[in-house]
Design an enzyme around this catalytic site. Sequence first.
Site, mmCIF file in Angstrom:
data_model
loop_
_atom_site.group_PDB
_atom_site.id
_atom_site.type_symbol
_atom_site.label_atom_id
_atom_site.label_comp_id
_atom_site.label_asym_id
_atom_site.label_seq_id
_atom_site.Cartn_x
_atom_site.Cartn_y
_atom_site.Cartn_z
ATOM 1 C CB THR A 199 113.059 45.976 14.314
ATOM 2 O OG1 THR A 199 114.455 46.082 14.076
ATOM 3 C CG2 THR A 199 112.530 47.250 14.926
ATOM 4 C CG ASP A 230 115.053 52.528 10.831
ATOM 5 O OD1 ASP A 230 115.834 51.606 11.155
ATOM 6 O OD2 ASP A 230 113.859 52.341 10.549
ATOM 7 C CB THR A 250 110.872 46.706 10.893
ATOM 8 O OG1 THR A 250 111.892 45.691 10.883
ATOM 9 C CG2 THR A 250 109.679 46.202 10.098
HETATM 10 N N1 ASP Z 1 115.605 49.009 11.225
HETATM 11 C C1 ASP Z 1 116.498 48.318 12.089
HETATM 12 C C2 ASP Z 1 117.863 48.929 12.013
HETATM 13 O O1 ASP Z 1 118.288 49.265 10.918
HETATM 14 C C3 ASP Z 1 116.621 46.861 11.781
HETATM 15 C C4 ASP Z 1 115.336 46.146 11.523
HETATM 16 O O2 ASP Z 1 114.280 46.750 11.509
HETATM 17 O O3 ASP Z 1 115.385 44.947 11.344
HETATM 18 O O4 ASP Z 1 118.510 49.045 13.008
#
Ligand code: ASP
Length: 333
Positions: A199, A230, A250
């Site tokens: 992310t 999130d 993230t």
């Molecule tokens: N937080 C992101 C999600 O859960 C994924 C990530 O940050 O890698 O969609």
Amino acid sequence: MLHRIATLFALLIGLVAAPLAAQEESPRWALVIHGGAGTLERERMTPERDAEIRAALNAALETGSAVLADGGTAMDAVEATIRVLEDNPNFNAGRGAVFTADGPNSLDASIMDGATRDAGAVAGVSATRHPISLARAVMEQSPHVMMAGYGADEFSHQRGLEQAEPGWFYTEERWEQLQRWLAQRQAGLTPDPDLKYGTVGAVALDMDGNLAAGTSTGGTTGKLFGRVGDSPIIGAGTYADNRACAVSATGAGEYYIREGVAHEICARMRFLGEGPQEAADFVQAETLALGGDGGVIVLGADGRWAYSFNTAGMYRGAVTSEDEASVAIYGDE
Ligand code: ASP
């Protein structure tokens, strides 16, 4: 007596000097970014990829800092920075986004203005080249904060945002990751955590003292249709409030939602007077206690900023009016 006078004098000097010193140290503008947290270890990274990631982070910082140094707004800097990362296939946002269990990309993004606490977010979109700009369009051109799926794609089309075919988001690496994920699931194994992250996010402080935060993602590899993480949830993955801080997160989104991570960090800074590092470390520890790993970037209204993550590494970078750009990947740098 002499000692008491000296103490009083020192106190007076301290009282006057402290705010001046703080002002001198405060940057006029600042930009902090992340490109995802995860099992980023030196042994697992090729030198080419290491260099590519660092170049990409530097390019994003360059774009955003040019906006801020020119007197532009924190909102413009966050959007411009994230657009660069969305176009870079090394990150799980825009081009290079991960795939859902049944195939397509499903993108989430959000943006928040710390001056007004206006916010915009999109979830499960699939046709906009820059989801962060669509989030901003929702904020500025609709009465809503969040739009999802078909409606958000339609809104994007109607508002004339740049559209992209599904092939634009595709990268072979992400497709192979999905195949590995499917194979691991089929075999009853716990899917490799490396398949999850990447992310992107940015937080900025402009010369007018305004903060902004934004986050953009493809979510998690193999997520179920309709799953929302999130990143587009205001208060979980993204938050900005001039009275406290700007945050982009993230990590394992389900836990970041349950903990309300981004808002919680700002609330600790606002109500408890904690600095960005202290507040971020505390909330990160609580999120990990629930079972969620990942990281955050935090920028305070006074320009102090922090990284906090409980994974082996986090793609990250920062630049301010006072300090040159620096980028990092691993936990020990
Ligand atoms: N937080 C992101 C999600 O859960 C994924 C990530 O940050 O890698 O969609």
